[in-house]
Write a protein that holds these residues in place. Sequence first.
Motif: not given
Length: 209
Positions: A54-62
């Motif tokens: 979940e953190d990685e997906l948020r970082e990819l989006l950011r």
Amino acid sequence: MSDGITWVAEEDELLPGGYCVILARNLTPEDLVQRLVPDAQPRQLGPRTQAAFEDELRELLRTTGRHYPMAGVRYGSVGDLSFAVGCGQWEFALGRHETPVIWHGDVHTYELYYFAEHPNVPEPHFRYAHDGSVRLCFDVDTDEAPYLFDVDGDDAALVADMETAAEVTPALELLEQRFGLTLPRELILTGELAAAVIKSPQQTEETRS
């Protein structure tokens, strides 16, 4: 002892966005994931915990600096069932109206969706399909108890049987019993599972071009 599936509705802290679970028989976990994105190649990331992914997906989006859906799945198998669990902004890539046709051939698929941000739009939903058609589907009433309603499907006998059984058994428990559904609770919540990005800014751009 089977973990069943009723626990997915009880894990608000670890599955805060609701749940998106797709199970299948006669289909490998890898083929299930591929069918979720038939026009693109899933981006494999290797084993991830739920929190890390979940953190990685948020970082990819950011890091893209743009507002695109960023959805992924963690996936595996338990017994004869393959499963994929939606992560990130799964509601934009998966769901009762968005899921691609994944049930062609001699495949049994079981889909559960509950979007917590808008818990009744649409209603929490279940869909069972086999051999190219939806055999059973219904919404799940979560206000008082998880009972099913608006039952429909191409298998009239199954629809009638489930409506009768649902008078005394909550929906998720009934699905466990009827279809032998289960998910590995601790592995999904705290363990590592193979993870893949199934919808990303790059894929969205490629689709539009």
